[in-house]
Design a protein around this motif. Structure first.
Motif, PDB file in Angstrom:
ATOM      1  N   ASP A  47       0.804  -1.222   0.000  1.00  0.00           N
ATOM      2  CA  ASP A  47       0.000   0.000   0.000  1.00  0.00           C
ATOM      3  C   ASP A  47       0.841   1.277   0.000  1.00  0.00           C
ATOM      4  OD1 ASP A  47      -2.420  -1.351  -0.005  1.00  0.00           O
ATOM      5  OD2 ASP A  47      -2.632  -1.321   2.172  1.00  0.00           O
ATOM      6  N   ASP A  76       2.068   0.373  -4.518  1.00  0.00           N
ATOM      7  CA  ASP A  76       0.773   0.529  -5.187  1.00  0.00           C
ATOM      8  C   ASP A  76       0.018   1.779  -4.763  1.00  0.00           C
ATOM      9  OD1 ASP A  76       1.155  -1.657  -6.710  1.00  0.00           O
ATOM     10  OD2 ASP A  76      -0.381  -2.915  -5.800  1.00  0.00           O
ATOM     11  N   ASP A 118      -2.008   2.946  -2.108  1.00  0.00           N
ATOM     12  CA  ASP A 118      -3.446   2.838  -1.838  1.00  0.00           C
ATOM     13  C   ASP A 118      -3.777   3.408  -0.469  1.00  0.00           C
ATOM     14  OD1 ASP A 118      -6.169   2.091  -1.867  1.00  0.00           O
ATOM     15  OD2 ASP A 118      -5.679   0.356  -3.096  1.00  0.00           O
ATOM     16  N   ASP A 177     -11.167  -5.997  -8.905  1.00  0.00           N
ATOM     17  CA  ASP A 177     -10.740  -4.607  -9.037  1.00  0.00           C
ATOM     18  C   ASP A 177     -11.529  -3.892 -10.129  1.00  0.00           C
ATOM     19  OD1 ASP A 177      -8.561  -2.492  -8.373  1.00  0.00           O
ATOM     20  OD2 ASP A 177      -8.546  -2.607 -10.567  1.00  0.00           O
ATOM     21  N   LYS A 226     -11.001  -1.775  -0.288  1.00  0.00           N
ATOM     22  CA  LYS A 226      -9.871  -1.043  -0.859  1.00  0.00           C
ATOM     23  C   LYS A 226     -10.355  -0.318  -2.106  1.00  0.00           C
ATOM     24  CE  LYS A 226      -8.160  -5.098  -3.407  1.00  0.00           C
ATOM     25  NZ  LYS A 226      -6.985  -5.961  -3.657  1.00  0.00           N
ATOM     26  N   THR A 227      -9.513   0.516  -2.674  1.00  0.00           N
ATOM     27  CA  THR A 227      -9.917   1.349  -3.800  1.00  0.00           C
ATOM     28  C   THR A 227     -10.037   0.528  -5.081  1.00  0.00           C
ATOM     29  OG1 THR A 227      -8.671   3.153  -2.795  1.00  0.00           O
ATOM     30  CG2 THR A 227      -9.418   3.462  -5.070  1.00  0.00           C
ATOM     31  N   ARG A 258     -10.649  -0.259  -9.244  1.00  0.00           N
ATOM     32  CA  ARG A 258     -10.260   0.291 -10.539  1.00  0.00           C
ATOM     33  C   ARG A 258      -8.961   1.097 -10.526  1.00  0.00           C
ATOM     34  NH1 ARG A 258     -15.336  -0.658 -10.320  1.00  0.00           N
ATOM     35  NH2 ARG A 258     -15.898   1.096  -9.007  1.00  0.00           N
ATOM     36  N   LYS A 259      -8.128   0.847  -9.534  1.00  0.00           N
ATOM     37  CA  LYS A 259      -6.833   1.518  -9.494  1.00  0.00           C
ATOM     38  C   LYS A 259      -5.847   0.875 -10.466  1.00  0.00           C
ATOM     39  CE  LYS A 259      -4.875   3.551  -6.270  1.00  0.00           C
ATOM     40  NZ  LYS A 259      -3.629   3.402  -5.580  1.00  0.00           N
ATOM     41  N   ASP A 260      -6.012  -0.433 -10.709  1.00  0.00           N
ATOM     42  CA  ASP A 260      -5.066  -1.128 -11.581  1.00  0.00           C
ATOM     43  C   ASP A 260      -5.064  -0.524 -12.984  1.00  0.00           C
ATOM     44  OD1 ASP A 260      -4.386  -2.807  -9.529  1.00  0.00           O
ATOM     45  OD2 ASP A 260      -5.634  -4.473 -10.194  1.00  0.00           O
ATOM     46  N   ALA A 294      -6.185   2.423 -13.866  1.00  0.00           N
ATOM     47  CA  ALA A 294      -5.782   3.826 -13.813  1.00  0.00           C
ATOM     48  C   ALA A 294      -4.256   3.970 -13.790  1.00  0.00           C
ATOM     49  CB  ALA A 294      -6.393   4.498 -12.595  1.00  0.00           C
ATOM     50  N   ARG A 295      -3.578   3.013 -13.173  1.00  0.00           N
ATOM     51  CA  ARG A 295      -2.118   3.089 -13.052  1.00  0.00           C
ATOM     52  C   ARG A 295      -1.390   2.304 -14.145  1.00  0.00           C
ATOM     53  NH1 ARG A 295       0.686   1.958  -7.754  1.00  0.00           N
ATOM     54  NH2 ARG A 295       2.197   3.308  -8.764  1.00  0.00           N
TER      55      ARG A 295
END
Length: 219
Positions: free
Chosen positions: A10, A15, A17, A152, A162-163, A165-167, A169-170
């Protein structure tokens, strides 16, 4: 060991987060130094616990070797390094599966193998039982990470803790990005079924139920 990996995963340099298990991640709740030291402490604690296991010396040492291999450059660390190296750079499904194996599957396989080693208590298992446990763990771990990638995309913060759709986005390498949603769902089911098929006959029902849960989980 797993919690240590999440605390460090994190961190902003990894990552990055803000949420974990529905609460502020450790570096957000406190600070980065506290998160790093907490992870270090948990890593050491894992081996302290194994060192205190009531088992013949050779058995305890065996479990230490299994965990050390899965947590170091033979597993988790290499997986995380590959993940970071290829973020934003793209890659094929073979690379995704390699990252999944090192970053996740080998640690899950280690947990199953250590349980088997302790259960056998120094007695040699029949036939290829140990190899089958290892294979089942790798397949179950692969299924777990495939489902994690899928959640995700499809989950929400309230359910996942946890957040989401971060994968994407990054620019992370994920199974859905490489293969699509339908193929990802099929792969998770296939790996779970193969893992169950690999388990030795002496494997416990709770272990089989836990592996079966992997493909159906929603958080």
């Amino acid at each position: 060991m797993h919690t240590y990996s999440l605390v460090h995963d994190d961190l902003p340099c990894m990552d990055d987060d803000d949420l974990r298990r529905g609460r502020p991640s450790l570096h957000r709740r406190f600070d980065e130094a506290t998160a790093i030291l907490t992870g270090d402490a948990l890593l050491a604690l894992a081996f302290e616990i194994l060192g205190g296991v009531e088992a013949p010396a050779g058995v305890a040492l065996d479990t230490v070797g299994v965990l050390a291999s899965a947590a170091g450059t033979g597993g988790l660390i290499t997986g995380q390094a590959l993940d970071l190296e290829h973020t934003g750079r793209g890659g094929d499904l073979a690379l995704v599966e390699r990252i999944h194996e090192f970053k996740t599957a080998r640690l899950i396989a280690a947990s199953m193998e250590m349980g088997a080693v302790l259960a056998w208590n120094g007695e040699a298992p029949a036939g290829d039982a140990r190899a089958r446990v290892q294979r089942a763990g790798l397949l179950a771990g692969s299924a777990f990470q495939i489902v994690d990638d899928l959640l995700d995309v499809q989950g929400d913060a309230a359910t996942l803790g946890k957040t989401p759709r971060k994968d994407a986005a990054r620019g992370k390498l994920t199974y859905p990005a490489a293969a699509g949603i339908a193929a990802t769902e099929a792969a998770a089911r296939e790996r779970t079924e193969k893992a169950l098929g690999c388990l030795p006959e002496a494997a416990s029902a709770p272990l089989a139920a836990l592996i079966g849960f992997v493909a159906e989980r929603r958080s």
